[in-house]
Design a protein around this motif. Structure first.
Motif, mmCIF file in Angstrom:
data_model
loop_
_atom_site.group_PDB
_atom_site.id
_atom_site.type_symbol
_atom_site.label_atom_id
_atom_site.label_comp_id
_atom_site.label_asym_id
_atom_site.label_seq_id
_atom_site.Cartn_x
_atom_site.Cartn_y
_atom_site.Cartn_z
ATOM 1 N N LEU A 26 0.847 -1.200 0.000
ATOM 2 C CA LEU A 26 0.000 0.000 0.000
ATOM 3 C C LEU A 26 0.874 1.237 0.000
ATOM 4 O O LEU A 26 1.755 1.383 0.859
ATOM 5 N N PHE A 27 0.623 2.150 -0.927
ATOM 6 C CA PHE A 27 1.366 3.414 -0.951
ATOM 7 C C PHE A 27 0.740 4.427 -0.002
ATOM 8 O O PHE A 27 -0.464 4.645 0.000
ATOM 9 N N SER A 28 1.592 5.066 0.821
ATOM 10 C CA SER A 28 1.199 6.231 1.611
ATOM 11 C C SER A 28 2.468 6.977 1.984
ATOM 12 O O SER A 28 3.318 6.453 2.703
ATOM 13 N N GLU A 57 8.065 4.569 0.307
ATOM 14 C CA GLU A 57 6.734 5.048 0.697
ATOM 15 C C GLU A 57 5.645 4.010 0.444
ATOM 16 O O GLU A 57 4.464 4.332 0.440
ATOM 17 N N VAL A 58 6.051 2.757 0.233
ATOM 18 C CA VAL A 58 5.105 1.654 0.092
ATOM 19 C C VAL A 58 5.203 0.769 1.322
ATOM 20 O O VAL A 58 6.288 0.265 1.664
ATOM 21 N N ARG A 322 -0.525 15.058 -11.166
ATOM 22 C CA ARG A 322 0.873 15.492 -11.094
ATOM 23 C C ARG A 322 1.718 14.572 -10.238
ATOM 24 O O ARG A 322 2.941 14.660 -10.258
ATOM 25 N N HIS A 323 1.080 13.695 -9.455
ATOM 26 C CA HIS A 323 1.834 12.831 -8.549
ATOM 27 C C HIS A 323 2.173 11.511 -9.239
ATOM 28 O O HIS A 323 1.293 10.862 -9.816
ATOM 29 N N PRO A 324 3.426 11.073 -9.180
ATOM 30 C CA PRO A 324 3.809 9.846 -9.895
ATOM 31 C C PRO A 324 3.062 8.603 -9.426
ATOM 32 O O PRO A 324 2.804 7.696 -10.225
ATOM 33 N N ARG A 325 2.717 8.513 -8.140
ATOM 34 C CA ARG A 325 1.995 7.333 -7.659
ATOM 35 C C ARG A 325 0.543 7.319 -8.138
ATOM 36 O O ARG A 325 -0.048 6.252 -8.317
ATOM 37 N N LEU A 329 -1.060 4.447 -10.458
ATOM 38 C CA LEU A 329 -2.315 3.753 -10.194
ATOM 39 C C LEU A 329 -3.187 3.711 -11.448
ATOM 40 O O LEU A 329 -3.753 2.661 -11.794
ATOM 41 N N ILE A 330 -3.277 4.838 -12.140
ATOM 42 C CA ILE A 330 -4.116 4.881 -13.338
ATOM 43 C C ILE A 330 -3.542 3.973 -14.423
ATOM 44 O O ILE A 330 -4.273 3.203 -15.063
ATOM 45 N N MET A 331 -2.233 4.037 -14.614
ATOM 46 C CA MET A 331 -1.618 3.186 -15.640
ATOM 47 C C MET A 331 -1.748 1.709 -15.278
ATOM 48 O O MET A 331 -2.021 0.869 -16.143
#
Length: 723
Positions: A26-28, A57-58, A322-325, A329-331
């Motif tokens: 989980l990313f946070s 950050e995972v 703008r956030h890489p994470r 997620l979308i990709m």
């Protein structure tokens, strides 16, 4: 329960079973502590597992012995300081953003909000009630679907005909679909529906959102729901509302079965996807997933006061592209739906919001760069809804090469022309020819234009010719919702009527729209039900109507049969004739000194239109001759493909217009295929140079006789027109 835990791996994100246990990741970026919570089927919390490992950050852990089917959620610890954009609250169980299956669903209660509802300080207060009994829970998924030799149909863009529909509404009332399958993925893939798609001639089914979504509380309180589904919470999980219970297949497997069945018959599946916002709303919305996991990363927050959300979508929030994470997620979601679920393309809701790097819409944003460089996604169909609700959000014609667009300018132009508005013939010609003004300069081809006259958002085709005002009272917003810019025409009476003259005019107008759409260059999109005159009784924003307003009524009538058969044959004519499937824009000029042109725009005199006809606001008539031996289409060996020449005449005025049929080489004849004023007339051959009376509010299609072969008698529409 489980007593042994291993560090696990930070990749892949989500919960993955490897046959021996489950890895959770989980990313946070801002969390101080993460707990994995396991639940029984009746929502009892069974165990909390500390997730102590954090890498890049995972947060991650591995639970040996865990099996698919386990329900879980997360509790995230950290500061609750909305003024800094931080909204952690460990009392709230949060849905995994990468959940591939949803177990327990949302039950609305004040406890699902991170703040105390009713407190004078609103979201600045902290609610400490546990909400595990009410929130959606993820389920560990594992599917080994037997795809066997499933292959993507890979229909070329210029041969594509799209049918936009809703999984539930399509079959909910279908009398030939078994009751237990109506309104489901399996119902959509039933033999009866596939036969219908094949007979109609569509090549792709575009589904309104099937990602897991929630119904807004305000709608539930009104006894309504978010029927369309543009309120996503789970970007990897197919919505279980459309699954058959206790059939031996998971929700994902039922979706996969649907795709496999459609592919087997050469039909593509395109998903309408909503990555521009989530179901958590603005600062007063519930805390269900992203907000409580990492509000600062997942959402666009106001630079002046991070307590508030930037809203380009009209839903309360905007996903932070703008956030890489967030981009990851979308990709990851898009790739999952292609590689694991085998879909063939995507239509991106409010796509302009995805292109906003900072504030302005940026055609070369990181999102587009990622899509174009991805070896999986660059090969599927990509369609943009090229607008959002922010400043400068209307971007029709501005998306990069490789993208098709819903052409809102086509819709508005065609509606305005057939409503009788003057001064439209020049733009109509451009729209009929594929909208080169929007797409050619940037290197795109005619198929970049997704042509449509109606879609889920707005009037149905029958309502477009029956109402001049929206009638959305059933939505519970005092008719304030929905657009007022409909460019519609009620033909003399608002709503239902038995006046034969008005009904005749409405029939003509519907046929005019169909003939215009299916003879335009570009990709036609048909809204499900328009082919048999579905009505929403004037509701142009039926997003919350999960009932007979939206569900298609399949009970046969003579009118439905007539229109369905006519649309079916027009679609097949389009698919057969290369002149309607051009891969390149018209040149509109003489070639090699001959008198042949690929396209000629003709006035009532039978001669090319002059400048006065193009510019006069009084002119409401247009003719176009398409050359069948200059289609720009080639076969698989690169050889030119020739077809019939076609002549189209359009008269949006009230008055009949004598129209001289243009001359052709060898003085060959024209065959009238369809006259919308008298659609049941049998095909008839007419000599070039003969005058044809084009009635008011009428369009006519002629096919040119080929000089090298005899003309087949009434090949296209004769079965209907001779009834």
């Amino acid at each position: 329960m489980f007593e042994r835990f291993l560090p696990g791996n930070p990749f892949p994100l989500g919960a993955y079973w490897d046959g021996r246990g489950v890895n959770f990741a989980l990313f946070s970026a801002s969390a101080e502590k993460v707990e994995l919570c396991l639940f029984s089927e009746d929502r009892r919390e069974l165990q909390r597992i500390p997730v102590s490992e954090s890498d890049g950050e995972v947060w991650h852990t591995y639970v040996p012995g865990m099996l698919p089917g386990q329900q879980y959620g997360y509790r995230i610890h950290g500061p609750y300081e909305p003024s800094r954009g931080l909204r952690f609250n460990p009392s709230k169980v949060l849905l995994d953003p990468y959940a591939r299956e949803i177990g327990a669903h949302l039950k609305w209660d004040d406890a699902v909000f991170g703040y105390t509802v009713g407190d004078p300080d609103q979201d600045l207060s902290l609610d400490s009630r546990d909400d595990a009994s009410f929130v959606p829970l993820a389920r560990v998924a594992h599917t080994m679907f037997p795809w066997t030799d499933d292959r993507a149909p890979a229909v070329p863009w210029h041969k594509t005909v799209i049918y936009e529909t809703h999984v539930k509404g399509l079959t909910k009332l279908h009398p030939k679909i078994p009751p237990e399958l109506r309104g489901t993925y399996l119902g959509l893939a039933h033999d009866e529906m596939i036969r219908y798609f094949l007979e109609l001639g569509v090549t792709a089914i575009e589904l309104l959102p099937v990602h897991h979504h929630i119904d807004e509380r305000v709608l539930i309180e009104k006894k309504l729901s978010n029927y369309w589904g543009y309120n996503t919470l789970g970007f990897f999980a197919p919505d279980f509302r459309y699954a058959v219970a206790n059939c031996g297949l998971t929700c994902a497997e039922q979706f996969q079965s649907m795709v496999r069945s459609l592919h087997l018959h050469g039909i593509e599946v395109i998903l309408d996807v909503v990555y521009n916002h989530t179901a958590e709303g603005n600062q007063l919305g519930p805390t269900l997933s992203f907000r409580g996991i990492d509000n600062l990363s997942y959402y666009r927050l106001s630079s002046e006061d991070p307590r508030y959300y930037v809203d380009f979508t009209g839903t309360g929030n905007t996903f932070n592209m703008r956030h890489p994470r967030v981009l990851q997620l979308i990709m990851d979601s898009l790739r999952y739906w292609v590689t694991e679920m085998h879909v063939d393309g995507f239509r991106f809701d409010l796509a302009s919001s995805l292109a906003r790097e900072f504030f302005e819409v940026d055609r070369l944003s990181a999102f587009f760069d990622l899509i174009h460089q991805d070896p999986v996604l660059c090969r599927v169909k990509l369609i943009a809804e090229p607008w959002d609700l922010g400043p400068g959000g209307y971007q029709v014609g501005n998306f990069p090469v490789g993208w098709a667009e819903w052409n809102g300018k086509y819709r508005d132009c065609v509606r305005r022309f057939w409503k009788g508005e003057g001064g439209m013939v020049s733009e109509l010609a451009t729209r009929l020819a594929g909208s080169s003004d929007l797409y050619e300069a940037s290197g795109k081809l005619p198929h970049a234009s997704i042509n449509f006259i109606t879609c889920h958002d707005g009037f149905t085709l029958l309502d477009l010719v029956s109402y001049e005002q929206k009638h959305n009272e059933a939505n519970g917003e005092e008719n304030r919702d929905g657009t007022d810019a409909n460019w519609s025409m009620n033909c003399g009476v608002e709503g239902p009527t038995e006046d034969p003259a008005i009904l005749a005019l409405r029939t003509k107008q519907k046929l005019n729209f169909w003939l215009t759409l299916l003879t335009s260059q570009g990709v036609p999109m048909v809204q499900a039900g328009d082919e048999f005159c579905h009505t929403q009784s004037g509701n142009n924003n039926a997003y919350c109507q999960d009932n007979e307003i939206s569900w298609l009524n399949w009970e046969p009538t003579a009118e439905k049969l007539f229109f369905t058969q006519l649309v079916q044959q027009l679609i097949w004519m389009r698919r057969k004739e290369p002149v309607f499937q051009r891969r390149h824009f018209f040149q509109g000029r003489e070639i090699r000194g001959s008198d042949i042109r690929d396209v000629v725009w003709i006035g009532p005199s039978g001669k090319p239109m002059d400048e006065s006809e193009w510019t006069s606001p009084a002119v409401q008539c247009l003719g176009v001759r398409l050359s069948g031996d200059m289609t720009g289409v080639v076969d698989e060996f690169g050889n030119p493909v020739e077809g019939s020449s076609m002549l189209l005449l359009f008269n949006a005025s009230e008055q009949p217009i004598p129209f001289v049929l243009p001359k052709r080489r060898g003085s060959l004849r024209w065959e009238r295929i369809l006259d919308t004023d008298q659609p049941r007339l049998a095909p008839e051959r007419l000599a070039a140079g003969e005058t044809y009376t084009l009635m008011g509010h009428t369009s006519v299609l002629f096919r040119g006789e080929r000089p090298t072969e005899p003309l087949p008698p009434g090949e296209f529409l004769e079965p209907i027109l001779s009834e």
